[in-house]
Design a protein around this motif. Sequence first.
Motif, PDB file in Angstrom:
ATOM      1  N   ARG A   1      28.324  52.542 106.588  1.00 39.48           N
ATOM      2  CA  ARG A   1      29.113  53.198 107.491  1.00 39.48           C
ATOM      3  C   ARG A   1      29.701  52.024 108.377  1.00 39.48           C
ATOM      4  NH1 ARG A   1      24.785  57.742 109.067  1.00 39.48           N
ATOM      5  NH2 ARG A   1      24.237  58.198 107.099  1.00 39.48           N
ATOM      6  N   PHE A   2      29.332  50.908 108.297  1.00 35.46           N
ATOM      7  CA  PHE A   2      30.064  49.694 109.088  1.00 35.46           C
ATOM      8  C   PHE A   2      30.478  50.227 110.591  1.00 35.46           C
ATOM      9  CE2 PHE A   2      30.634  49.339 104.673  1.00 35.46           C
ATOM     10  CZ  PHE A   2      30.317  47.789 104.423  1.00 35.46           C
ATOM     11  N   GLY A   3      29.354  50.562 111.239  1.00 33.93           N
ATOM     12  CA  GLY A   3      29.364  51.126 112.745  1.00 33.93           C
ATOM     13  C   GLY A   3      29.904  52.283 112.986  1.00 33.93           C
ATOM     14  N   LYS A   4      30.551  53.129 112.270  1.00 30.41           N
ATOM     15  CA  LYS A   4      30.848  54.310 112.257  1.00 30.41           C
ATOM     16  C   LYS A   4      29.713  55.353 111.936  1.00 30.41           C
ATOM     17  CE  LYS A   4      35.398  54.438 113.822  1.00 30.41           C
ATOM     18  NZ  LYS A   4      35.908  55.101 114.730  1.00 30.41           N
ATOM     19  N   LEU A   5      28.767  55.566 112.474  1.00 28.71           N
ATOM     20  CA  LEU A   5      27.554  56.055 112.182  1.00 28.71           C
ATOM     21  C   LEU A   5      27.690  57.643 112.199  1.00 28.71           C
ATOM     22  CD1 LEU A   5      24.499  54.256 113.988  1.00 28.71           C
ATOM     23  CD2 LEU A   5      25.516  53.730 111.656  1.00 28.71           C
ATOM     24  N   ASN A   6      28.404  58.275 113.056  1.00 27.47           N
ATOM     25  CA  ASN A   6      28.885  59.528 113.030  1.00 27.47           C
ATOM     26  C   ASN A   6      29.541  60.335 111.616  1.00 27.47           C
ATOM     27  OD1 ASN A   6      31.230  58.210 113.988  1.00 27.47           O
ATOM     28  ND2 ASN A   6      31.740  60.247 114.850  1.00 27.47           N
ATOM     29  N   LYS A   7      30.292  59.299 110.936  1.00 28.73           N
ATOM     30  CA  LYS A   7      30.908  59.546 109.638  1.00 28.73           C
ATOM     31  C   LYS A   7      29.905  59.037 108.440  1.00 28.73           C
ATOM     32  CE  LYS A   7      34.815  61.036 111.546  1.00 28.73           C
ATOM     33  NZ  LYS A   7      35.192  62.616 111.417  1.00 28.73           N
ATOM     34  N   GLU A   8      29.158  60.007 108.218  1.00 26.99           N
ATOM     35  CA  GLU A   8      28.143  59.661 107.149  1.00 26.99           C
ATOM     36  C   GLU A   8      28.759  59.482 105.913  1.00 26.99           C
ATOM     37  OE1 GLU A   8      25.667  63.302 107.449  1.00 26.99           O
ATOM     38  OE2 GLU A   8      24.011  62.016 108.432  1.00 26.99           O
ATOM     39  N   ALA A   9      29.950  60.017 105.456  1.00 27.49           N
ATOM     40  CA  ALA A   9      30.459  59.506 104.247  1.00 27.49           C
ATOM     41  C   ALA A   9      31.154  58.104 104.295  1.00 27.49           C
ATOM     42  CB  ALA A   9      31.210  60.546 103.478  1.00 27.49           C
ATOM     43  N   GLY A  10      30.616  57.221 104.345  1.00 24.06           N
ATOM     44  CA  GLY A  10      31.109  55.767 104.129  1.00 24.06           C
ATOM     45  C   GLY A  10      31.742  55.188 105.567  1.00 24.06           C
ATOM     46  N   GLY A  11      31.670  56.019 106.554  1.00 28.46           N
ATOM     47  CA  GLY A  11      32.252  55.637 107.737  1.00 28.46           C
ATOM     48  C   GLY A  11      33.624  56.013 107.811  1.00 28.46           C
ATOM     49  N   PHE A  12      34.074  57.042 106.830  1.00 24.51           N
ATOM     50  CA  PHE A  12      35.453  57.367 106.981  1.00 24.51           C
ATOM     51  C   PHE A  12      35.383  58.957 106.967  1.00 24.51           C
ATOM     52  CE2 PHE A  12      34.339  56.457 102.536  1.00 24.51           C
ATOM     53  CZ  PHE A  12      34.497  57.604 101.818  1.00 24.51           C
ATOM     54  N   ALA A  13      34.376  59.697 106.773  1.00 26.70           N
ATOM     55  CA  ALA A  13      34.441  60.951 106.592  1.00 26.70           C
ATOM     56  C   ALA A  13      33.248  61.693 106.993  1.00 26.70           C
ATOM     57  CB  ALA A  13      35.026  61.535 105.365  1.00 26.70           C
ATOM     58  N   ASP A  14      33.099  62.896 107.373  1.00 26.26           N
ATOM     59  CA  ASP A  14      32.039  63.847 107.676  1.00 26.26           C
ATOM     60  C   ASP A  14      31.447  63.989 106.020  1.00 26.26           C
ATOM     61  OD1 ASP A  14      32.436  63.885 110.257  1.00 26.26           O
ATOM     62  OD2 ASP A  14      33.334  65.915 110.149  1.00 26.26           O
ATOM     63  N   ARG A  15      30.166  63.968 106.040  1.00 24.58           N
ATOM     64  CA  ARG A  15      29.417  64.101 104.598  1.00 24.58           C
ATOM     65  C   ARG A  15      29.771  65.395 104.028  1.00 24.58           C
ATOM     66  NH1 ARG A  15      23.802  62.484 102.515  1.00 24.58           N
ATOM     67  NH2 ARG A  15      23.550  61.525 104.683  1.00 24.58           N
ATOM     68  N   SER A  16      29.788  66.347 104.880  1.00 26.08           N
ATOM     69  CA  SER A  16      30.307  67.970 104.481  1.00 26.08           C
ATOM     70  C   SER A  16      31.656  68.037 103.942  1.00 26.08           C
ATOM     71  CB  SER A  16      29.980  68.990 105.490  1.00 26.08           C
ATOM     72  OG  SER A  16      30.893  68.638 106.776  1.00 26.08           O
ATOM     73  N   GLU A  17      32.335  67.268 104.379  1.00 25.97           N
ATOM     74  CA  GLU A  17      33.861  67.276 104.012  1.00 25.97           C
ATOM     75  C   GLU A  17      33.957  66.618 102.653  1.00 25.97           C
ATOM     76  OE1 GLU A  17      37.928  65.563 106.053  1.00 25.97           O
ATOM     77  OE2 GLU A  17      36.117  64.629 106.538  1.00 25.97           O
ATOM     78  N   PHE A  18      33.465  65.440 102.614  1.00 30.70           N
ATOM     79  CA  PHE A  18      33.326  64.771 101.302  1.00 30.70           C
ATOM     80  C   PHE A  18      32.923  65.579 100.099  1.00 30.70           C
ATOM     81  CE2 PHE A  18      31.696  61.593  98.333  1.00 30.70           C
ATOM     82  CZ  PHE A  18      32.641  60.816  98.027  1.00 30.70           C
ATOM     83  N   TYR A  19      31.463  66.124 100.444  1.00 26.14           N
ATOM     84  CA  TYR A  19      31.090  66.952  99.585  1.00 26.14           C
ATOM     85  C   TYR A  19      31.711  68.213  99.118  1.00 26.14           C
ATOM     86  CZ  TYR A  19      26.663  64.196  99.882  1.00 26.14           C
ATOM     87  OH  TYR A  19      25.810  63.084 100.116  1.00 26.14           O
ATOM     88  N   GLU A  20      32.596  68.823 100.000  1.00 24.42           N
ATOM     89  CA  GLU A  20      33.202  70.108  99.949  1.00 24.42           C
ATOM     90  C   GLU A  20      34.443  69.733  98.646  1.00 24.42           C
ATOM     91  OE1 GLU A  20      36.103  73.202 102.012  1.00 24.42           O
ATOM     92  OE2 GLU A  20      34.591  72.039 103.249  1.00 24.42           O
ATOM     93  N   ALA A  21      35.075  68.582  99.043  1.00 19.05           N
ATOM     94  CA  ALA A  21      36.049  67.905  98.209  1.00 19.05           C
ATOM     95  C   ALA A  21      35.284  67.730  96.804  1.00 19.05           C
ATOM     96  CB  ALA A  21      36.742  66.523  98.921  1.00 19.05           C
ATOM     97  N   TYR A  22      34.340  66.934  96.692  1.00 17.63           N
ATOM     98  CA  TYR A  22      33.812  66.448  95.418  1.00 17.63           C
ATOM     99  C   TYR A  22      33.387  67.958  94.648  1.00 17.63           C
ATOM    100  CZ  TYR A  22      30.552  65.283  91.682  1.00 17.63           C
ATOM    101  OH  TYR A  22      30.032  64.945  90.423  1.00 17.63           O
ATOM    102  N   GLU A  23      33.001  69.040  95.336  1.00 20.13           N
ATOM    103  CA  GLU A  23      32.554  70.266  94.599  1.00 20.13           C
ATOM    104  C   GLU A  23      33.827  70.924  94.121  1.00 20.13           C
ATOM    105  OE1 GLU A  23      28.525  71.637  96.622  1.00 20.13           O
ATOM    106  OE2 GLU A  23      30.243  72.431  97.563  1.00 20.13           O
TER     107      GLU A  23
END
Length: 346
Positions: free
Chosen positions: A258-280
Motif C-alpha cells: 500500500r506504500f503508506g496509503k494504509l486506508n486504501k487496502e487495494a494496493g494503496g489506490f482503492a478501497d478493497r470493496s471497490e476493487f472486488y466489486e469491479a472484479y466481480e
Amino acid sequence: MNDTELKNILEGYLTDRLKGKTTINAMVSLSGGACQENFLAELKVLDGPEKGSYETVFRTDKGAALLASLSREDEFGVCNLAYQAGVKTPRPFWLETDRSVTGSPFYFMQKIAGKATGRYIVKDPSLNKIRKQLTVDLADNLAKIHSVKPSDCKDEKLKATLWMGQDPQDKVVANGSVRSLRLELERMQEAYPAMELILNWLEKKAKPSDKVVLIHGDFRTGNFMVTPEGLQGIVDWEFAHWGDRHEDLTWVCMRDWRFGKLNKEAGGFADRSEFYEAYEKASGVTLDSGMVTYWEVMGNLRWAIGCIGQAERHLSGKDKGIELAAIGRRACEMEYEAMRIIENAG
C-alpha cells in the motif's frame, strides 16, 4: 560482460535470427525485478521479413532465482497466454533458450510507457483523476488473466510447469501451496515458530477452490505501468502458475503493497470493496469472504518466507546488496500481519 559487449552480441544474433541487418541504437539498463535484468533496447531491422523499428525491453536472468520463479522460456509462454487472452501486457518477441549466446536465456518484449513505482502510483497528484478508472481497468485485466484455464494451454511442458508440483486432481489448490511453503520453511537454517503456527492454521483451514485458473502470482502495485492517461500494462510474470483466483485478489491488498496509503487496502489506490466489486462485475464471479481471509494469510506467509530468501541471497554472496539485506528484516512484519488476520478471523 559489459553493456557494449552485450549490445554487439545481440546485434549479431538478431541479424541472423530476423534475416536482416539489425542495429541497436540504444541499450540502457533498467531497474529489474528480483530475478531478472531488463535493458531498454531500441532496434532497427534494416531489411528482411521483419524490417522496421522496434522499441523493446531485453529481459534476462539475474543471479539466483526465488521460490517458484519461472524460467525465461516459461515466462515467455505465460506472457503469450495472457496477451492472447486480451490482457493489457507487453507483447513478447524472440525467445532464445540457448545459453551459449549471452550466458543466460532471454527474450525481448514490447516497451510500454509509464512508471510502476509504488509511491508514484498511490501518491502522485498527476494520477488523481485516473485512479478510479485504474481500479476498474486492473480488475478487468485480472478477470481476463483468470479467464485462462489449464485446458487453454496447448504447450504441455508449460502446462505441467505451471502446476508448480501441485496435484492437478486435487480440488483443494491450497494443499499444494501449503506443501510448497512447508518445504521452504524446512530448508531454512533458523527456526521460525510464528511461521510454523501460521502454516498449521493454513493446513487446517484449507478448502476447495471454485476453479483452477491462471494466477499472475505477483499482482500488486509495483507491477503495473501507469501514466496520467491510465493503465499501460501489467508486467513481471515470473511467479505465474495455476491456482485459486483469491490468491491474486488478496496479494494486491496486502498491507505491504500500500506504500503508506494504509486506508486504501487495494494496493494503496482503492478501497478493497471497490476493487472486488469491479472484479466481480468483470468476471461474473462472486468472491468468497472466507477464501479472501485464507489467501491473505497465505500471501503474508509467502512474502515473509520470500523476505528471508532475499536476505539469504545477500548473505550467501550470490547477490550482495543492502536492499536484499533490508528486505530480510521485514519478515516479522508479515508474520505479525498474518497472525493479526488469523486472530480477527476467530
